[in-house]
Motif scaffolding. Sequence first.
Motif, mmCIF file in Angstrom:
data_model
loop_
_atom_site.group_PDB
_atom_site.id
_atom_site.type_symbol
_atom_site.label_atom_id
_atom_site.label_comp_id
_atom_site.label_asym_id
_atom_site.label_seq_id
_atom_site.Cartn_x
_atom_site.Cartn_y
_atom_site.Cartn_z
ATOM 1 N N THR A 444 0.869 -1.185 0.000
ATOM 2 C CA THR A 444 0.000 0.000 0.000
ATOM 3 C C THR A 444 0.895 1.220 0.000
ATOM 4 O OG1 THR A 444 -1.747 -1.160 1.205
ATOM 5 C CG2 THR A 444 -1.802 1.250 1.222
ATOM 6 N N ARG A 445 0.877 1.937 -1.111
ATOM 7 C CA ARG A 445 1.729 3.110 -1.280
ATOM 8 C C ARG A 445 0.952 4.203 -1.989
ATOM 9 N NH1 ARG A 445 7.492 2.329 -1.501
ATOM 10 N NH2 ARG A 445 8.086 0.271 -0.734
ATOM 11 N N LEU A 446 1.575 5.375 -2.049
ATOM 12 C CA LEU A 446 0.975 6.473 -2.791
ATOM 13 C C LEU A 446 1.103 6.224 -4.290
ATOM 14 C CD1 LEU A 446 2.083 9.707 -0.901
ATOM 15 C CD2 LEU A 446 -0.227 8.815 -1.124
ATOM 16 N N VAL A 447 0.003 6.442 -5.019
ATOM 17 C CA VAL A 447 0.011 6.290 -6.466
ATOM 18 C C VAL A 447 -0.612 7.533 -7.098
ATOM 19 C CG1 VAL A 447 -0.090 3.782 -6.423
ATOM 20 C CG2 VAL A 447 -2.222 5.108 -6.429
ATOM 21 N N ASN A 448 -0.319 7.730 -8.385
ATOM 22 C CA ASN A 448 -1.031 8.751 -9.159
ATOM 23 C C ASN A 448 -2.436 8.223 -9.425
ATOM 24 O OD1 ASN A 448 1.260 10.446 -9.480
ATOM 25 N ND2 ASN A 448 1.972 9.187 -11.174
ATOM 26 N N TRP A 449 -3.430 8.918 -8.893
ATOM 27 C CA TRP A 449 -4.794 8.409 -9.004
ATOM 28 C C TRP A 449 -5.668 9.394 -9.781
ATOM 29 C CZ3 TRP A 449 -6.506 3.656 -7.724
ATOM 30 C CH2 TRP A 449 -7.887 3.440 -7.771
ATOM 31 N N SER A 450 -6.359 8.873 -10.786
ATOM 32 C CA SER A 450 -7.342 9.671 -11.511
ATOM 33 C C SER A 450 -8.716 9.368 -10.939
ATOM 34 C CB SER A 450 -7.313 9.347 -13.009
ATOM 35 O OG SER A 450 -8.423 9.946 -13.662
ATOM 36 N N CYS A 451 -9.300 10.353 -10.275
ATOM 37 C CA CYS A 451 -10.622 10.155 -9.682
ATOM 38 C C CYS A 451 -11.682 9.959 -10.759
ATOM 39 C CB CYS A 451 -10.982 11.341 -8.794
ATOM 40 S SG CYS A 451 -9.885 11.550 -7.370
ATOM 41 N N THR A 452 -11.473 10.527 -11.931
ATOM 42 C CA THR A 452 -12.435 10.365 -13.016
ATOM 43 C C THR A 452 -12.355 8.973 -13.624
ATOM 44 O OG1 THR A 452 -12.331 12.730 -13.529
ATOM 45 C CG2 THR A 452 -13.172 11.276 -15.248
ATOM 46 N N LEU A 453 -11.142 8.491 -13.887
ATOM 47 C CA LEU A 453 -10.972 7.142 -14.430
ATOM 48 C C LEU A 453 -11.125 6.064 -13.368
ATOM 49 C CD1 LEU A 453 -7.878 7.678 -16.765
ATOM 50 C CD2 LEU A 453 -10.286 7.605 -17.418
ATOM 51 N N ASN A 454 -11.013 6.472 -12.101
ATOM 52 C CA ASN A 454 -11.066 5.541 -10.973
ATOM 53 C C ASN A 454 -9.977 4.484 -11.112
ATOM 54 O OD1 ASN A 454 -12.019 4.582 -8.552
ATOM 55 N ND2 ASN A 454 -13.649 3.342 -9.447
ATOM 56 N N SER A 455 -8.768 4.950 -11.442
ATOM 57 C CA SER A 455 -7.649 4.031 -11.643
ATOM 58 C C SER A 455 -6.342 4.744 -11.347
ATOM 59 C CB SER A 455 -7.635 3.503 -13.083
ATOM 60 O OG SER A 455 -6.476 2.739 -13.345
ATOM 61 N N ALA A 456 -5.342 3.940 -10.978
ATOM 62 C CA ALA A 456 -3.975 4.456 -10.927
ATOM 63 C C ALA A 456 -3.497 4.679 -12.357
ATOM 64 C CB ALA A 456 -3.062 3.460 -10.213
ATOM 65 N N ILE A 457 -2.634 5.655 -12.551
ATOM 66 C CA ILE A 457 -2.089 5.930 -13.876
ATOM 67 C C ILE A 457 -0.575 6.070 -13.756
ATOM 68 C CG2 ILE A 457 -4.185 7.012 -14.781
ATOM 69 C CD1 ILE A 457 -2.965 9.722 -14.224
ATOM 70 N N SER A 458 0.098 5.889 -14.883
ATOM 71 C CA SER A 458 1.561 5.953 -14.875
ATOM 72 C C SER A 458 2.027 7.392 -14.973
ATOM 73 C CB SER A 458 2.132 5.147 -16.048
ATOM 74 O OG SER A 458 1.790 5.757 -17.269
ATOM 75 N N ASP A 459 3.301 7.601 -14.700
ATOM 76 C CA ASP A 459 3.856 8.956 -14.762
ATOM 77 C C ASP A 459 3.721 9.569 -16.147
ATOM 78 O OD1 ASP A 459 4.542 8.794 -12.135
ATOM 79 O OD2 ASP A 459 6.619 8.220 -12.480
ATOM 80 N N ILE A 460 3.849 8.754 -17.200
ATOM 81 C CA ILE A 460 3.790 9.305 -18.553
ATOM 82 C C ILE A 460 2.380 9.766 -18.908
ATOM 83 C CG2 ILE A 460 3.280 7.185 -19.812
ATOM 84 C CD1 ILE A 460 5.319 8.103 -21.900
ATOM 85 N N GLU A 461 1.386 9.287 -18.143
ATOM 86 C CA GLU A 461 0.009 9.723 -18.380
ATOM 87 C C GLU A 461 -0.347 10.936 -17.545
ATOM 88 O OE1 GLU A 461 -1.719 5.292 -19.431
ATOM 89 O OE2 GLU A 461 -1.389 5.894 -17.361
ATOM 90 N N VAL A 462 0.650 11.549 -16.928
ATOM 91 C CA VAL A 462 0.445 12.754 -16.128
ATOM 92 C C VAL A 462 1.103 13.934 -16.840
ATOM 93 C CG1 VAL A 462 0.845 13.887 -13.917
ATOM 94 C CG2 VAL A 462 0.382 11.429 -13.995
ATOM 95 N N ASP A 463 0.312 14.936 -17.177
ATOM 96 C CA ASP A 463 0.837 16.168 -17.764
ATOM 97 C C ASP A 463 1.109 17.169 -16.652
ATOM 98 O OD1 ASP A 463 0.561 15.145 -20.316
ATOM 99 O OD2 ASP A 463 -1.461 15.947 -20.562
ATOM 100 N N LYS A 464 2.207 17.892 -16.784
ATOM 101 C CA LYS A 464 2.575 18.889 -15.778
ATOM 102 C C LYS A 464 2.182 20.267 -16.295
ATOM 103 C CE LYS A 464 4.904 15.676 -13.482
ATOM 104 N NZ LYS A 464 4.510 15.147 -12.189
ATOM 105 N N LYS A 465 1.196 20.862 -15.654
ATOM 106 C CA LYS A 465 0.752 22.202 -16.051
ATOM 107 C C LYS A 465 1.383 23.228 -15.115
ATOM 108 C CE LYS A 465 -3.326 24.959 -17.234
ATOM 109 N NZ LYS A 465 -2.920 25.114 -18.643
ATOM 110 N N GLU A 466 2.243 24.066 -15.672
ATOM 111 C CA GLU A 466 2.949 25.054 -14.868
ATOM 112 C C GLU A 466 2.099 26.311 -14.715
ATOM 113 O OE1 GLU A 466 6.864 25.844 -16.201
ATOM 114 O OE2 GLU A 466 7.501 23.748 -16.160
ATOM 115 N N LEU A 467 1.981 26.773 -13.475
ATOM 116 C CA LEU A 467 1.233 27.990 -13.169
ATOM 117 C C LEU A 467 2.186 29.019 -12.571
ATOM 118 C CD1 LEU A 467 -1.930 26.425 -11.448
ATOM 119 C CD2 LEU A 467 -1.542 26.839 -13.883
ATOM 120 N N THR A 468 1.987 30.262 -12.947
ATOM 121 C CA THR A 468 2.833 31.334 -12.410
ATOM 122 C C THR A 468 2.226 31.981 -11.178
ATOM 123 O OG1 THR A 468 1.776 32.916 -13.914
ATOM 124 C CG2 THR A 468 3.796 31.834 -14.683
ATOM 125 N N GLY A 469 0.990 31.683 -10.913
ATOM 126 C CA GLY A 469 0.300 32.271 -9.768
ATOM 127 C C GLY A 469 -1.154 31.827 -9.783
#
Length: 1235
Positions: A444-469
């Motif tokens: 039992t560990r922390l995973v990337n979880w998509s609440c909409t897909l109701n599934s763990a997802i891999s790092d490559i399926e995660v987009d990084k959106k940069e915000l300046t503020g």
Amino acid sequence: MSILYVSPHPDAFPSLRALIAARYGEAGEGPGWGGAHPRICLQPPPTSRTPFPPPRLPALEQGPGGLWVWGATAVSQLLWPAGLGGPGGSRAAVLVQQWVSYADTELIPAACGATLPALGLRSSAQDPQAVLGALGRALSPLEEWLRLHTYLAGEAPTLADLAAVTALLLPFRYVLDPPARRIWNNVTRWFVTCVQQPEFRAVLGEVVLYSGARPLSHQPGPEAPALPKTAAQLKKEAKKREKLEKFQQKQKIQQQQPPAGEKKPKPEKREKRDPGVITYDLPTPPGEKKDVSGPMPDSYSPRYVEAAWYPWWEQQGFFKPEYGVSGHCCPDVSHCAWPPCFFIRTTLWNPGCDHAGIATQVVVEKKLWREQGLSRHQLGREAFLQEVWKWKEEKGDRIYHQLKKLGSSLDWDRACFTMDPKLSAAVTEAFVRLHEEGVIYRSTRLVNWSCTLNSAISDIEVDKKELTGRTLLSVPGYKEKVEFGVLVSFAYKVQGSDSDEEVVVATTRIETMLGDVAVAVHPKDTRYQHLKGKNVIHPFLSRSLPIVFDEFVDMDFGTGAVKITPAHDQNDYEVGQRHGLEAISIMDSRGALINVPPPFLGLPRFEARKAVLVALKERGLFRGVEDNPMVVPLCNRSKDVVEPLLRPQWYVHCGEMAQAASAAVTRGDLRILPEAHQRTWHAWMDNIREWCISRQLWWGHRIPAYFVTVSDPAVPPGEDPDGRYWVSGRNEAEAREKAAKEFGVSPDKISLQQDEDVLDTWFSSGLFPLSIFGWPNQSEDLSVFYPGTLLETGHDILFFWVARMVMLGLKLTGRLPFREVYLHAIVRDAHGRKMSKSLGNVIDPLDVIYGVSLQPPDCFHSTSGPPRPRGGEGQRRKADFPAGIPECGTDALRFGLCAYTSQGRDINLDVNRILGYRHFCNKLWNATKFALRGLGKGFVPSPTSQPGGHESLVDRWIRSRLTEAVRLSNQGFQAYDFPAATTAQYSFWLYELCDVYLECLKPVLNGVDQVAAECARQTLYTCLDVGLRLLSPFMPFVTEELFQRLPRRMPQAPPSLCVTPYPEPSECSWKDPEAEAALELALSITRAVRSLRADYNLTRIRPDCFLEVADEATGALASAVSGYVQALSSAGVVAVLALGAPAPQGCAVALASDRCSIHLQLQGLVDPARELGKLQAKRVEAQRQAQRLRERRAASGYPVKVPLEVQEADEAKLQQTEAELRKVDEAIALFQKML
């Protein structure tokens, strides 16, 4: 006995809601309130027995003289089995309550407002479009939620579905027509699914959906009645009518006016004929060789050239490594996944594709609902997987089709799919072996979880959106945008402090403070040393939080104190592990809050964010908010904000495998190119984390692990995270034997439940170099082709795919899967943006090959196939390609991509540049066509390409240049410098063979010296033969077409260019510095003559040329090349002046080199007086322009006020103008002498 009073009207949806709830109570364990099933009464209750005021229907009387309950919400809740939670249990109660409330407060008013006026039951004071818009706004949250959910809460209908469906009965019966239902596709799917349930059908019967013509969209259908128009709309239409009338009057006047006779009408411009209309129409069965016996078409046409060749190559087995090898594969064959196959050695390029777990499942689920009105849960796992396989057979070969059209030299008989039995067996074997070794384990560990897909997802399926503020982002499932990019500060009171001391912490996710278990500070932070061993008080929970000291904390950030939430942050999780802190999960798989007190319990996570902030302010603990640059992780499938959640999953222990992979690169056993990526490789490997390989999907390799239940009181029941209760096996029987041995019982006491999850797609893809050759079974292919030589892929998946292939290959076989990795560039659009569906800038390679045209309405489609409507994407394409994309052909696209590919740089794909390479193909076509005429029908090439000894200076020169092209091409391939190879070949064909050699050849082939002509023909043939072989990897189709029209040196020559040896420097060793120096002088003289002819507009005149040389050696060289100068420069007589002899009068002068000057005879060819007048006027204008520039640069403040780039531009303009003045003065002096 209880009595349920309901209305008999068929559209009384509150009563229908109660009746359906009663049906569910009858079918289940009885009503949720525990009483008997009520008797149904289709009339109001007697006034003598009703309370005051009279209850509204539906109403429930719980026994004579008992309690009265009325209203659809209350009655339905009492009648529904298991009460509020329904089949979802108590955990779903909050979500059910939220949707029930939404139905009562939002859906019912909107539905009635839109439907009752349409039925004539209420006169609407609002605009009809406004009430329909209100219904649309009410449906939007439903549509978004149901995009990835079958029901509103859980996997079966609940009170939430009942409330919402009955609220929408009227709109679906009387308002929402087919166009509207297509807009609300997910809502419609859910509505139909619900009303088809037996309990709904028993009450509602067959629900007939509205088939009329009142759409919900803003664009009424053709049968829709016209809506009343506003005053602004009427005014706008009146203006349009007025403009149209004026235009028509103007047109009528112009038609009545007679044409002006004195003006000669301009001739219409002749449109350029599209060269791409020629097609190959000779009947050629697939797999048969193309007929090239006829004459060549007038111009190059991709459709003509590319026809029929690929099926023949494939049929003949040219792409197989066994081709030309008797018995079995050549032992030194390299397995190369590198397009194009460069034929330098025998090569296997093995095609294959993965099953793309999440993406494929989402596509098929949508298709299933669209075509059958079923969810995957309704269909069942096995039937759903059959639907996925069916879709894969229909659509899954699109990439293969593209590769074939691109001319890729793949051995299609070896094509593999990761879900094939052979590859699936390898996946099972790898999992079982690694699990038995302890490399794969349950945790039992922390995973990337998509609440909409109701599934763990891999790092490559995660987009990084940069915000300046501070930024508001749309999140699926939320009506309002959610705030990100802010840092909220709040205070924790120190427990037992007499001075009301507090510790201020800051967070970007304020809702997670409900899961805080500690506050951390740095051990060396003097501000908090006195708090060692103390706690702070959580304002909303009945627990205190210890203050822990950890070096993870940055003393200089904020207050130097950090809240610790181990269950929802990776860094906090690691701090919690070091300090033995409890990890308390406060969110379920859908993102609703759990394990928290009211009023936060059950709130969606971002609604809880607002509620926590309000509660902190009310308690006086809020300390401020400020902008904070941050990165928000988004699921690239659902666009949901990724949530770190604690979940039991399967993991791969990567530490030792990563060390081995890193060491392989350090030792040089594995080479990564460009070498700049090696730094990234080591950084990833040195900081690698455990790899989560389980996914909560159905499509994929189901994990071959089984949870064990032992029917023996001596063995306590196990829990999911306990790895001892999980066994793996190649089949269930093997797993049962393992479990029996582990727990010391007989196999008949073992019950097994296979894990429902599937493996991460990257796990099977990481085994690809092994599994395609039948591993773990020994085979000839495995022994010959593993390990391979080269892997080519994109740099963006260096870690996700390449590293995992290396780690698994080393772990399972002890050998690297390949020796070199070439990381190619990423193709972007012409503006440098990454191609994506959301931007609408994805360019299908087939569109570039065949061309696309723009046709209304917004249709952007290939000219070779049916239209493909693309909506907004088509609109965006129009901006980049207002006239569509021209047909460029495969060869031009391949050559262009390789010419673009510079190591370490991405490609900004400019279709116009690809089109330029199509023109290059046309140049090849015309050059070969001319060469074949020059060779003649009876030409027989010599058995070897070696010179015969009588070659002319230009023959020697072109052979020398061909040698250089071969050297640069081979050098470019070996160094993966593809632009160097394409530049060398492009320059040879265009600037040396076509522009120089063929022009010099014309007088030779038409001359009387047969020996010289034969030497020229043999040299020309060698240039064509070697030049086409050089180009073949980049341009396989046009080179094959032209190669097949050439005669062969030997009868046993290879049948195709595909299997002809690639030119090697040892084959072409004709470097000739002397010939190159001589021709360089000729080309310098030619350039000078052409420049003078252009200056004096002598385009149709062949002026004589006199060469003034500085010494006898230069004179001899100039005399030797004078004939070539005459042919190349279109000059008259080309004569070398004796040393010291003056040039004739009336010549223009230019320098060819420091040893040779050009005198071009103008006397008698131009009118000196006329030219002087033109030059004087030109001189005056140039002087005026130069003076303006000097004054501008001399103005006060110019160096300070004028931008630097403007100053540089002014200086360049002045230098150019002064150079023009000098040339004009020289020309004036010349013409004055001629007067």
